[in-house]
Design an enzyme around this catalytic site. Sequence first.
Site, PDB file in Angstrom:
ATOM      1  CG  PHE A  18      -2.195  -0.637   1.020  1.00 18.84           C
ATOM      2  CD1 PHE A  18      -3.335   0.261   0.844  1.00 18.84           C
ATOM      3  CD2 PHE A  18      -2.461  -1.942   1.296  1.00 18.84           C
ATOM      4  CE1 PHE A  18      -4.628  -0.273   0.669  1.00 18.84           C
ATOM      5  CE2 PHE A  18      -3.553  -2.449   1.048  1.00 18.84           C
ATOM      6  CZ  PHE A  18      -4.757  -1.848   0.716  1.00 18.84           C
ATOM      7  CG  HIS A  48      -0.528  -5.227   7.033  1.00 18.71           C
ATOM      8  ND1 HIS A  48      -1.741  -5.440   7.194  1.00 18.71           N
ATOM      9  CD2 HIS A  48      -0.196  -4.144   8.197  1.00 18.71           C
ATOM     10  CE1 HIS A  48      -2.092  -5.092   8.571  1.00 18.71           C
ATOM     11  NE2 HIS A  48      -1.151  -4.230   8.866  1.00 18.71           N
ATOM     12  CG  HIS A  52      -0.487  -9.405   5.718  1.00 22.30           C
ATOM     13  ND1 HIS A  52      -0.623  -9.377   4.260  1.00 22.30           N
ATOM     14  CD2 HIS A  52      -1.711  -8.964   6.057  1.00 22.30           C
ATOM     15  CE1 HIS A  52      -1.444  -8.476   3.910  1.00 22.30           C
ATOM     16  NE2 HIS A  52      -2.427  -8.277   5.033  1.00 22.30           N
ATOM     17  CG  ASP A  54      -5.377  -7.620   8.104  1.00 23.55           C
ATOM     18  OD1 ASP A  54      -3.925  -7.612   7.759  1.00 23.55           O
ATOM     19  OD2 ASP A  54      -6.115  -6.980   7.491  1.00 23.55           O
ATOM     20  CG  HIS A  58      -5.315  -3.832  10.254  1.00 24.17           C
ATOM     21  ND1 HIS A  58      -4.462  -2.842   9.904  1.00 24.17           N
ATOM     22  CD2 HIS A  58      -5.705  -4.215   9.069  1.00 24.17           C
ATOM     23  CE1 HIS A  58      -4.441  -2.448   8.687  1.00 24.17           C
ATOM     24  NE2 HIS A  58      -5.173  -3.187   8.166  1.00 24.17           N
ATOM     25  CG  HIS A 159     -10.506  -4.579   7.301  1.00 22.63           C
ATOM     26  ND1 HIS A 159     -10.393  -4.421   6.119  1.00 22.63           N
ATOM     27  CD2 HIS A 159      -9.469  -5.605   7.554  1.00 22.63           C
ATOM     28  CE1 HIS A 159      -9.312  -4.856   5.515  1.00 22.63           C
ATOM     29  NE2 HIS A 159      -8.599  -5.365   6.178  1.00 22.63           N
ATOM     30  CD  GLU A 171      -6.171  -8.345   4.109  1.00 20.76           C
ATOM     31  OE1 GLU A 171      -7.075  -7.768   4.423  1.00 20.76           O
ATOM     32  OE2 GLU A 171      -5.061  -7.921   4.617  1.00 20.76           O
TER      33      GLU A 171
END
Length: 207
Positions: A18, A48, A52, A54, A58, A159, A171
Amino acid sequence: MKRLWDISPTVSPASPIFPGDEPYSLRWTAQLGPGCPVNLSALTMSPHVGAHADAPLHYANDAASAAEVDLDAYIGPCRVIHAIACGPLIRIEHLMHAANALPERVLVRCNERADETWNPAFTAYAPETVEWLAAQGVKLIGLDTPSVDPADSKTLDSHQRLLRLNLRVLENLVLDEVPEGDYELIALPLKLAGACASPVRAILRKA
């Protein structure tokens, strides 16, 4: 031995992240040579990067960190469902062809090939799909893109469904070579105190 599918991408400085997230980097703190019997390295990266898990921390303050989540969801029977090129969101109808007697873990393949560079138009989960999977008894969901929510989401609706329904998530998986079907998933997070996520070495073993 049963066949293994390694569904984790290689983590490197080139791993897509990201925008603004901490990339992977490695430096040597000691190297073999006169007076030094070993190589030692130090890592810097967001948890991340790569495949990974979460942690609830998070997306919620005062929620469980990576070190505090129960491990049961990350190991056991799993179904891989193909919804390749399904569009921006995985919807319930994209999963119905493989929805009979779902196990507690469901991974969705959205891509023919996993992205090797950052692509903000990745596929995410529709919030109602998360709700529906939880109603089928699913405890963990996953996919081969960076997030269960779209890149530009500010509300993180999927989420937030994970939080309310007590689901776990994986993810950034690589499902390029994995046929649809049932497997055993092994993808344990590291026991990282206070971390909002953890890298995993995710594998599938044929059921």
